[in-house]
Design an enzyme around this catalytic site. Structure first.
Site, PDB file in Angstrom:
ATOM      1  N   GLU A 103      41.431 -12.639  -4.668  1.00  0.00           N
ATOM      2  CA  GLU A 103      41.458 -11.172  -4.632  1.00  0.00           C
ATOM      3  C   GLU A 103      40.475 -10.674  -3.575  1.00  0.00           C
ATOM      4  O   GLU A 103      39.400 -11.250  -3.411  1.00  0.00           O
ATOM      5  CB  GLU A 103      41.061 -10.657  -6.030  1.00  0.00           C
ATOM      6  CG  GLU A 103      41.091  -9.168  -6.191  1.00  0.00           C
ATOM      7  CD  GLU A 103      40.780  -8.725  -7.635  1.00  0.00           C
ATOM      8  OE1 GLU A 103      41.230  -9.385  -8.605  1.00  0.00           O
ATOM      9  OE2 GLU A 103      40.069  -7.725  -7.774  1.00  0.00           O
ATOM     10  N   ASP A 105      38.792  -6.946  -2.538  1.00  0.00           N
ATOM     11  CA  ASP A 105      38.710  -5.592  -3.107  1.00  0.00           C
ATOM     12  C   ASP A 105      37.989  -4.566  -2.272  1.00  0.00           C
ATOM     13  O   ASP A 105      36.911  -4.852  -1.733  1.00  0.00           O
ATOM     14  CB  ASP A 105      37.860  -5.610  -4.396  1.00  0.00           C
ATOM     15  CG  ASP A 105      38.465  -6.390  -5.507  1.00  0.00           C
ATOM     16  OD1 ASP A 105      39.674  -6.292  -5.680  1.00  0.00           O
ATOM     17  OD2 ASP A 105      37.706  -7.094  -6.198  1.00  0.00           O
ATOM     18  N   GLU A 107      36.822  -0.810  -3.897  1.00  0.00           N
ATOM     19  CA  GLU A 107      36.918   0.103  -5.037  1.00  0.00           C
ATOM     20  C   GLU A 107      36.044   1.297  -4.719  1.00  0.00           C
ATOM     21  O   GLU A 107      34.979   1.148  -4.118  1.00  0.00           O
ATOM     22  CB  GLU A 107      36.411  -0.554  -6.328  1.00  0.00           C
ATOM     23  CG  GLU A 107      37.374  -1.552  -6.915  1.00  0.00           C
ATOM     24  CD  GLU A 107      36.904  -2.095  -8.268  1.00  0.00           C
ATOM     25  OE1 GLU A 107      36.005  -1.504  -8.910  1.00  0.00           O
ATOM     26  OE2 GLU A 107      37.456  -3.125  -8.672  1.00  0.00           O
TER      27      GLU A 107
END
Ligand code: NAG
Ligand code: NAG
Ligand code: NAG
Ligand code: NAG
Length: 291
Positions: A103, A105, A107
């Protein structure tokens, strides 16, 4: 020149111009599915403009690309929730499905009116994460659209904001790095008032719902690869892909300079520094170059 050859050339130029403008394939309608609470997503302008809304503590929205891929670049422009966004989290990431996942990311953790968002980044490889770096934005991410890009090739992962690299995570030997699991790109908005804003001290003002994040222009320039066949991973790892160009194996001097100034001025959390400060084992890549 023959008339038909001229016409063909005109078409070639027109297509080249459209590609230049990023208008080809820049469409959420064609590229994505809404995988959670579709009633909270709205597409306009032929699918090039998108809103995702958070309406209650149990009803947000999530979008996922139709394509799965290994390596390439995923861009979109986002205008984050305006005003009091405390307790809201907008995400933008790539992830594989299943166990021991990979993953990458971005955010965006909301805040009270007038307080800065937190721009959070992380990477998981073989299911191992806890490699967070957080930044305070040097611009107002709720005022206008800003371009967030995840670049991933066999050498490195780069997080870009408005084409400025803010972080690099390199494929160093002995350090987990995603190389074989196909990923989707996702974006979502959800409720996280328990922890998101000032450690959970500031809760969401639900009288201000819905909280709306706006998107424009999805750019997927990726090596499409579905399933988990290693042959597909090998195909994407070959040297004839655009992202395998040797100059894309490290940042240019200019990019390195840009990244250093962002990291010096705007880092608010770095997992390496945190481990050192707390006397915990320091991950090996913390003592290696990240550019
Ligand atoms: C969500 O909101 C409802 C209605 O306001 C409330 O009863 C519930 O406790 C909330 N749930 C959480 C997890 O905060
Ligand atoms: C990246 O990592 C893989 C697995 O560790 C390794 O086989 C490969 O050679 C690395 N690629 C580059 C470009 O460093
Ligand atoms: C966003 O930034 C990336 C990386 O610099 C760039 O390739 C892309 O064209 C940009 N997209 C838009 C819509 O400006
Ligand atoms: C919110 O603002 C406070 C005060 O400026 C800051 O400490 C915090 O890092 C900001 N971000 C979040 C997500 O709480």
């Amino acid at each position: 020149m023959e008339g038909s050859a001229k016409a063909l050339l005109a078409v070639v130029f027109a297509v080249a111009a459209l590609l230049e403008l990023g208008l080809v394939g820049a469409n959420f309608q064609d590229q994505c599915d809404i995988t959670w609470e579709p009633q909270n997503a709205q597409m306009t302008e032929g699918g090039n403009h998108l809103t995702l809304s958070l309406v209650s503590n149990s009803s947000g929205c999530m979008l996922r690309t139709k394509k799965q891929f290994i390596y390439g670049s995923v861009s979109t422009r986002i205008q984050l929730v305006k005003g009091n966004s405390a307790g809201t989290v907008t995400t933008y990431y790539t992830s594989s499905i299943g166990e021991k996942h990979d993953e990458i990311d971005f955010e965006f953790l909301g805040n009270e009116t007038g307080q800065p968002y937190t721009l959070h980044t992380n990477v998981f490889a073989d299911g191992v994460g806890e490699r967070e770096m957080q930044f305070k934005p040097w611009f107002d991410p709720t005022d206008g659209f800003h371009n967030y890009t995840i670049f991933w090739n066999p050498c490195m992962i780069v997080w870009f904001v408005d084409s400025i690299p803010i972080r690099v995570f390199r494929n160093h030997s002995g350090v987990p790095f995603p190389t074989s699991r196909p990923m989707y790109a996702f974006s979502s908005i959800w409720a996280a008032e328990d922890w998101a804003t000032q450690g959970g001290r500031v809760k969401t003002d639900w009288t201000k719902a819905p909280f709306v994040a706006e998107y424009r222009d999805i750019g997927l320039n990726v090596c499409e690869c579905s399933g988990s066949a290693s042959s597909c991973a090998d195909g994407c790892a070959t040297g004839d892909q655009w992202y395998a160009a040797p100059e894309l194996c490290k940042l240019s001097d200019r990019q390195l300079h840009q990244m250093k100034s962002v990291q010096l001025g705007y880092t608010i959390y770095n997992y390496c520094d945190d481990a050192r400060a707390k006397g915990r084992p320091v991950p090996p890549e913390c003592n290696m170059d990240q550019y």
